[in-house]
Write a protein that holds these residues in place. Structure first.
Motif, short mmCIF file in Angstrom:
data_model
loop_
_atom_site.label_atom_id
_atom_site.label_comp_id
_atom_site.label_asym_id
_atom_site.label_seq_id
_atom_site.Cartn_x
_atom_site.Cartn_y
_atom_site.Cartn_z
N CYS A 1 11.34 4.67 17.65
CA CYS A 1 12.58 5.27 18.16
C CYS A 1 13.84 4.61 17.60
CB CYS A 1 12.59 5.22 19.69
SG CYS A 1 11.33 6.24 20.46
N VAL A 2 13.74 3.32 17.26
CA VAL A 2 14.90 2.60 16.71
C VAL A 2 14.46 1.91 15.42
CG1 VAL A 2 16.86 1.11 17.31
CG2 VAL A 2 15.51 2.14 19.13
N PRO A 3 14.19 2.70 14.39
CA PRO A 3 13.65 2.11 13.15
C PRO A 3 14.65 1.21 12.44
CG PRO A 3 14.18 4.42 12.81
CD PRO A 3 14.32 4.16 14.28
N ASP A 4 15.94 1.39 12.74
CA ASP A 4 16.96 0.58 12.08
C ASP A 4 17.36 -0.63 12.92
OD1 ASP A 4 18.07 2.15 14.06
OD2 ASP A 4 19.90 2.62 12.96
N ARG A 5 16.53 -1.02 13.86
CA ARG A 5 16.87 -2.16 14.71
C ARG A 5 16.96 -3.45 13.88
NH1 ARG A 5 12.19 -3.15 18.20
NH2 ARG A 5 11.62 -4.76 16.70
N LEU B 1 31.03 -6.76 16.69
CA LEU B 1 29.72 -7.07 16.11
C LEU B 1 29.73 -6.75 14.62
CD1 LEU B 1 27.24 -5.73 18.82
CD2 LEU B 1 28.26 -7.99 18.63
N PRO B 2 28.89 -7.43 13.85
CA PRO B 2 28.81 -7.12 12.41
C PRO B 2 28.41 -5.67 12.17
CG PRO B 2 27.72 -9.20 12.90
CD PRO B 2 28.03 -8.57 14.22
N ALA B 3 28.85 -5.11 11.07
CA ALA B 3 28.51 -3.73 10.71
C ALA B 3 26.99 -3.58 10.67
CB ALA B 3 29.12 -3.39 9.35
N GLY B 4 26.51 -2.45 11.17
CA GLY B 4 25.08 -2.18 11.20
C GLY B 4 24.40 -2.64 12.47
N SER B 5 25.14 -3.25 13.39
CA SER B 5 24.56 -3.70 14.66
C SER B 5 24.22 -2.50 15.54
CB SER B 5 25.53 -4.63 15.39
OG SER B 5 25.72 -5.83 14.67
N VAL B 6 23.27 -2.73 16.45
CA VAL B 6 22.82 -1.70 17.39
C VAL B 6 22.87 -2.29 18.79
CG1 VAL B 6 20.92 -0.18 18.09
CG2 VAL B 6 21.30 -0.67 15.66
N VAL B 7 23.35 -1.52 19.76
CA VAL B 7 23.41 -1.95 21.15
C VAL B 7 22.42 -1.12 21.97
CG1 VAL B 7 24.83 -2.12 23.24
CG2 VAL B 7 25.79 -2.73 21.01
N MET B 8 21.56 -1.79 22.70
CA MET B 8 20.63 -1.14 23.62
C MET B 8 21.11 -1.32 25.04
SD MET B 8 16.76 -2.23 24.77
CE MET B 8 17.35 -3.13 26.22
N VAL C 1 30.91 -0.94 17.51
CA VAL C 1 29.55 -0.48 17.22
C VAL C 1 29.46 1.02 17.45
CG1 VAL C 1 27.14 -0.62 17.93
CG2 VAL C 1 28.52 -2.69 17.77
N ARG C 2 28.92 1.75 16.48
CA ARG C 2 28.73 3.18 16.65
C ARG C 2 27.33 3.51 17.15
NH1 ARG C 2 33.23 4.56 17.71
NH2 ARG C 2 32.34 6.66 17.80
N ARG C 3 26.38 2.63 16.94
CA ARG C 3 24.98 2.94 17.27
C ARG C 3 24.64 2.34 18.62
NH1 ARG C 3 20.33 5.16 17.24
NH2 ARG C 3 18.64 4.55 15.85
N VAL C 4 24.52 3.20 19.64
CA VAL C 4 24.13 2.78 20.98
C VAL C 4 22.89 3.58 21.37
CG1 VAL C 4 24.81 2.55 23.40
CG2 VAL C 4 26.52 2.29 21.59
N VAL C 5 21.86 2.89 21.84
CA VAL C 5 20.62 3.56 22.26
C VAL C 5 20.36 3.25 23.73
CG1 VAL C 5 19.61 3.56 19.95
CG2 VAL C 5 19.20 1.63 21.46
N SER C 6 19.65 4.18 24.37
CA SER C 6 19.30 4.02 25.78
C SER C 6 17.80 3.76 25.90
CB SER C 6 19.66 5.28 26.57
OG SER C 6 21.04 5.53 26.55
N GLU C 7 17.44 2.87 26.80
CA GLU C 7 16.04 2.61 27.10
C GLU C 7 15.81 2.81 28.59
OE1 GLU C 7 12.64 0.03 28.50
OE2 GLU C 7 14.76 -0.03 29.04
N TYR C 8 14.73 3.48 28.94
CA TYR C 8 14.36 3.68 30.34
C TYR C 8 12.97 3.11 30.55
CZ TYR C 8 12.84 6.02 34.66
OH TYR C 8 12.33 6.28 35.92
N GLY C 9 12.86 2.23 31.51
CA GLY C 9 11.56 1.69 31.87
C GLY C 9 11.58 1.25 33.32
N MET C 10 10.44 0.89 33.82
CA MET C 10 10.36 0.36 35.17
C MET C 10 9.18 -0.59 35.25
SD MET C 10 9.29 3.98 36.98
CE MET C 10 9.41 3.31 38.62
N THR C 11 9.30 -1.55 36.15
CA THR C 11 8.29 -2.59 36.25
C THR C 11 6.91 -2.01 36.48
OG1 THR C 11 9.95 -4.10 37.14
CG2 THR C 11 7.65 -4.69 37.52
N GLU C 12 6.81 -0.93 37.22
CA GLU C 12 5.51 -0.37 37.59
C GLU C 12 4.86 0.42 36.46
OE1 GLU C 12 8.25 -0.81 41.12
OE2 GLU C 12 8.39 0.14 39.15
N LEU C 13 5.60 0.71 35.41
CA LEU C 13 5.06 1.38 34.23
C LEU C 13 4.81 0.37 33.12
CD1 LEU C 13 7.28 4.59 33.89
CD2 LEU C 13 4.90 4.48 34.66
N SER C 14 3.97 0.76 32.16
CA SER C 14 3.74 -0.09 30.99
C SER C 14 4.33 0.54 29.73
CB SER C 14 2.25 -0.34 30.80
OG SER C 14 1.70 -1.03 31.91
#
Length: 313
Positions: A120-124, A201-208, A235-248
């Motif tokens: 999902c974030v190949p350019d991380r 942040l330096p150019a090319g950075s990503v924020v999650m 930073v132009r690249r912002v990604v969202s992550e969704y998770g929860m402790t009860e999931l893997s």
């Protein structure tokens, strides 16, 4: 049973093979076959699950969903916490105690989390600046564990100490950076950090960004937070992550857009009153069927609401 068994390890191998195969469009067996095998294993070794269903389900749609709140009221799963190789606990910010998710080991969890994040974030960037719990300080944080798996310790710098952002340390760290970084943060920690005078942040950075403002006095709209990241961090690249402790497993996407589950995670919206499945595009209570939940329970009803689209996002 012992914490690990040949049957459990064989299932782990099947899940790992399914993950790898599904990412190239060639899962080695049908999803339902593996889900039912996992359900039978959990039914045999979890007395609480047997109270919900006397005999193992004959089809995937018959597998009972365990309410997420049950993790707070007695350990759910096939392994006691005192015999587990990894134990994750919820923050408890919404009250009612902390939920516990025990794993024999984190092999399946780690493989799936890292593989789907890479997809999902190949350019991380390889260097991580972290505003999530440090496993050295908070070993039972599933979020901290996941982020720590993205890079070795010498490529990670954590600026969340005792639950608070070390703004001065963060600013000093960012000041000396010249190569792109991956800034991983909870929404609350990021909002706190942005109140400081931070260098771009330096150019090319990503924020999650992950999580919200549960239990907090001040809440931000997601887009306002993203706009501030653009303005103050450059930073132009912002990604969202969704998770929860009860999931893997985790879902990834972009702020304001759909969240994409991995192939081994099925997401369904259900009617909160009748628990009946809702069609694509209808908002309801979220139910997850997670093949990576080897040691706990396959199917979970959450307290979150959302809309599931025809492509599963």
């Amino acid at each position: 049973m012992t914490a690990a068994s040949p049957a459990r390890d064989a299932l782990a191998d099947r899940i790992l093979a399914w993950m790898d195969g599904s990412l190239v469009g060639m899962p080695p067996e049908p999803f339902d076959d593996l889900a039912l095998a996992l359900h039978r294993h959990q039914h045999a070794h979890d007395a609480r699950l047997r109270r919900l269903i006397a005999t193992p389900a004959a089809s995937v749609d018959q597998i009972p969903a365990v309410p997420v709140e049950a993790f707070k009221h007695g350990l759910i799963g096939t392994v006691p916490a005192d015999r587990a190789g990894a134990v994750f606990r919820t923050s408890g910010t919404t009250g009612g105690g902390r939920g516990t998710h025990a794993l024999v080991d984190a092999r399946v969890y780690d493989h799936g989390a890292q593989a789907w994040a890479r997809r999902c974030v190949p350019d991380r960037p390889d260097d991580i600046v972290s505003l999530v719990p440090d496993p050295a300080e908070v070993p039972d944080s599933s979020l901290g564990h996941m982020v720590a798996g993205f890079a070795p310790a010498d490529r990670r710098r954590t600026h969340l100490v005792a639950g608070r952002v070390d703004r001065a340390g963060l600013a000093h760290d960012l000041q000396r950076r010249t190569a792109p970084v991956f800034l991983a943060a909870t929404a609350f920690a990021l909002a706190d950090a942005l109140e400081a005078d931070l260098p771009p942040l330096p150019a090319g950075s990503v924020v999650m960004v992950t999580g919200g403002f549960k239990g907090r006095r001040v809440a931000w709209e997601e887009q306002d937070l993203v706009d501030l990241v653009h303005a103050r961090l450059g930073v132009r690249r912002v990604v969202s992550e969704y998770g929860m402790t009860e999931l893997s497993s985790q879902l990834w996407g972009h702020p304001g857009g759909p969240l994409l589950p991995p192939p081994w995670l099925r997401v369904q919206a259900i009617d909160p009153t009748t628990a009946a499945p809702l069609g694509p595009g209808r908002r309801g209570q979220l139910r997850f069927l997670d093949l990576a939940n080897l040691d706990s329970t396959l199917c979970i009803d959450t307290l979150d609401a959302g809309t599931v689209h025809g492509d599963g996002s």
